[in-house]
Design an enzyme around this catalytic site. Structure first.
Site, PDB file in Angstrom:
ATOM      1  N   TYR B  22      35.288  43.753  26.721  1.00  0.00           N
ATOM      2  CA  TYR B  22      35.789  42.796  27.711  1.00  0.00           C
ATOM      3  C   TYR B  22      35.104  42.979  29.053  1.00  0.00           C
ATOM      4  O   TYR B  22      34.377  43.950  29.270  1.00  0.00           O
ATOM      5  CB  TYR B  22      37.304  42.950  27.864  1.00  0.00           C
ATOM      6  CG  TYR B  22      37.741  44.167  28.647  1.00  0.00           C
ATOM      7  CD1 TYR B  22      37.705  45.440  28.079  1.00  0.00           C
ATOM      8  CD2 TYR B  22      38.187  44.056  29.963  1.00  0.00           C
ATOM      9  CE1 TYR B  22      38.106  46.554  28.802  1.00  0.00           C
ATOM     10  CE2 TYR B  22      38.593  45.165  30.696  1.00  0.00           C
ATOM     11  CZ  TYR B  22      38.541  46.419  30.100  1.00  0.00           C
ATOM     12  OH  TYR B  22      38.928  47.519  30.815  1.00  0.00           O
ATOM     13  N   ARG B  41      26.503  43.875  31.797  1.00  0.00           N
ATOM     14  CA  ARG B  41      27.295  44.932  31.179  1.00  0.00           C
ATOM     15  C   ARG B  41      27.976  44.432  29.911  1.00  0.00           C
ATOM     16  O   ARG B  41      28.059  45.144  28.907  1.00  0.00           O
ATOM     17  CB  ARG B  41      28.339  45.474  32.165  1.00  0.00           C
ATOM     18  CG  ARG B  41      29.078  46.677  31.607  1.00  0.00           C
ATOM     19  CD  ARG B  41      29.978  47.322  32.637  1.00  0.00           C
ATOM     20  NE  ARG B  41      31.017  46.420  33.091  1.00  0.00           N
ATOM     21  CZ  ARG B  41      31.863  46.701  34.073  1.00  0.00           C
ATOM     22  NH1 ARG B  41      31.789  47.855  34.709  1.00  0.00           N
ATOM     23  NH2 ARG B  41      32.784  45.829  34.433  1.00  0.00           N
ATOM     24  N   ARG B  88      43.661  42.345   7.476  1.00  0.00           N
ATOM     25  CA  ARG B  88      43.337  43.677   7.996  1.00  0.00           C
ATOM     26  C   ARG B  88      42.595  44.536   6.984  1.00  0.00           C
ATOM     27  O   ARG B  88      43.102  44.839   5.915  1.00  0.00           O
ATOM     28  CB  ARG B  88      44.612  44.401   8.422  1.00  0.00           C
ATOM     29  CG  ARG B  88      44.320  45.723   9.125  1.00  0.00           C
ATOM     30  CD  ARG B  88      45.580  46.454   9.493  1.00  0.00           C
ATOM     31  NE  ARG B  88      45.292  47.641  10.267  1.00  0.00           N
ATOM     32  CZ  ARG B  88      44.934  48.814   9.740  1.00  0.00           C
ATOM     33  NH1 ARG B  88      44.804  48.951   8.443  1.00  0.00           N
ATOM     34  NH2 ARG B  88      44.682  49.847  10.526  1.00  0.00           N
ATOM     35  N   LYS B 134      32.792  49.176  27.718  1.00  0.00           N
ATOM     36  CA  LYS B 134      34.019  48.565  28.249  1.00  0.00           C
ATOM     37  C   LYS B 134      34.745  47.891  27.086  1.00  0.00           C
ATOM     38  O   LYS B 134      34.616  46.679  26.860  1.00  0.00           O
ATOM     39  CB  LYS B 134      33.674  47.574  29.367  1.00  0.00           C
ATOM     40  CG  LYS B 134      34.863  47.260  30.284  1.00  0.00           C
ATOM     41  CD  LYS B 134      34.418  46.561  31.555  1.00  0.00           C
ATOM     42  CE  LYS B 134      35.602  46.112  32.400  1.00  0.00           C
ATOM     43  NZ  LYS B 134      36.298  47.202  33.092  1.00  0.00           N
ATOM     44  N   GLU B 168      37.317  59.595  36.075  1.00  0.00           N
ATOM     45  CA  GLU B 168      37.531  58.365  36.852  1.00  0.00           C
ATOM     46  C   GLU B 168      39.008  58.009  36.782  1.00  0.00           C
ATOM     47  O   GLU B 168      39.788  58.738  36.175  1.00  0.00           O
ATOM     48  CB  GLU B 168      36.658  57.228  36.313  1.00  0.00           C
ATOM     49  CG  GLU B 168      36.856  56.922  34.842  1.00  0.00           C
ATOM     50  CD  GLU B 168      35.790  55.964  34.281  1.00  0.00           C
ATOM     51  OE1 GLU B 168      35.331  55.081  35.019  1.00  0.00           O
ATOM     52  OE2 GLU B 168      35.448  56.112  33.097  1.00  0.00           O
TER      53      GLU B 168
END
Lengths: 273, 273
Positions: B22, B41, B88, B134, B168
């Site tokens: 994302y 990114r 799934r 990310k 972070e």
């Protein structure tokens, strides 16, 4: 379209943040197997990430009812609960209602894998540090499994990069039969620590091992040790025991499911009758 | 109901496995900020987990068009792509079409946090080992943030358990102003390694630091060092720089946003004009 008109699951915290926990159980010949330990683990998973407002007894009833309605003899039951739905915000929105989702599907036939055994490949364990929680945070598992697939293998066996010790498979427990202190072989598997899922199937395998007189040693092994084991197998809810006949390309034993592995498979069948 | 009648996102691999990536970007006064580095990114994230079939140029156009249509001056743009939808199965189903989802919402007002500063608390970094991607695999971030909330803090500052070094924030970069080799203060932040997200905002902050003549040292610090820093702040796309005035209960400086932090905030505004 406005956020409030979006179909519900689009704004689920399960999707945005993997903020949920799940279970998979199965039936054998029209009977759900090991419902109690699965419900107990689900309850522990909910508590571990502090999802409140799910009535586990109610979930249990729903599983039983839905399974009965499905009419599927060999079924896979999947369900998850997430922290709820709202516009994306990592900080909790007060008053969220957890969401629940369940599917019941026909199990895929895995008789070939069970009869002939599978190939596996090692992969660094990139998962988060709380893998004893059965959560939706599974991207590392997916990436490891994809890597194994690319190598023509059915499963990835994860090892921690610091010590090279095997933790478990991307969606399975991992077992080796190796020479022990005495004359025969012993069954080796990782001890249950923070980065290992307390597999329900594992419990039954340890019981089966006990029944057939095998000594169990809960002590992690390296990939090199695994590649030189007499027998290997993986275990998971949907297929119970699956023999491993190749580890990173090295043939295990004579390249066919091992004798003790087959004995454990027969013993396991006693539990599900 | 039958699986095939379920609304689409219920069977999304983003939900089942956090199998997606994302981006979040924002606008200032009707203009999207830093679209290019965010798109770059996003492209790297897609490549890192090998999601194919997303045309990043097309996504870029959609972001621009949808933002223009939204008419929101100060907007948060969120979008994600997942590997697709199917029943799934951790093993990849061949031929899956990736799914894409975007929301554009009004940014919440954070002027109080920016004016008065926030409190933060340390939390062990339980995340997976590939946080430079990310991804949707964010449960560890959620749990850390919840812990901080319970302590009356706005953000959790993650530190690795082995060495106690700060990586972070749960959804932010972390910066400290500390005495350096020379007379003045230097700006300290973690170097970009595998478990650190290459923050877009961070890049601008390093540029702002350079503009105001601050030396930057990319070297992780401990929670004890952070609690004794002259100034602290966090940075993220939605709020750029937010001063930190308490670290695990210890007052930082005089308990108000630091002088250099405020200078960096002013400098940052030059980029978004």
């Amino acid at each position: 379209m406005p956020l409030e008109d979006l179909p519900e699951p689009y704004l689920d915290r399960g999707m945005f943040f993997a903020d949920g926990v799940y279970e998979v159980l199965r039936s054998y010949e029209g009977k759900l197997f090991a419902l109690d330990p699965h419900m107990q683990r689900f309850s522990q998973s909910l508590a571990a990430i502090d999802i409140q407002g799910i009535d586990v007894e109610e979930v249990r009833r729903r599983v039983i009812d839905a399974y009965a309605q499905s009419g599927i003899a060999e079924a896979k039951v999947y369900f998850h609960a997430t922290r709820g739905r709202s516009a994306r915000n990592m900080t909790d929105t007060p008053g969220l209602k957890p969401s629940f989702f369940m599917t019941i599907t026909e199990l895929e036939d895995c008789s070939q894998e069970k009869d002939q055994g599978i190939s596996v490949w090692g992969h660094p364990d990139w998962r988060w540090k709380k893998c004893h929680i059965k959560s939706l945070n599974l991207l590392a598992n997916v990436l490891a499994r994809r890597d194994a697939q690319r190598r023509g293998c059915s499963e990835a066996i994860l090892f921690n990069e610091e010590e090279g010790l095997i933790t478990e498979g991307s969606a399975s427990s991992f077992f080796a039969l190796l020479p022990g202190a005495g004359a025969g072989l012993t069954l080796r598997t990782s001890p249950l620590v923070a980065n290992i899922l307390p597999s329900v199937t594992r419990t039954y395998i340890l019981r089966a091992a006990n029944n057939v007189g095998l000594t169990v040693v809960e002590n992690s092994l390296t990939c090199a040790e695994a590649a030189h084991a007499q027998e290997l197998f993986i275990a998971m809810t949907t297929q119970d025991i699956v023999p491993v006949v190749r580890f990173e390309g090295t043939r295990i034993g004579d390249g066919r499911p091992g004798r003790l592995t087959q004995q454990l498979m027969r013993e396991f069948r006693q539990f599900v009758g």
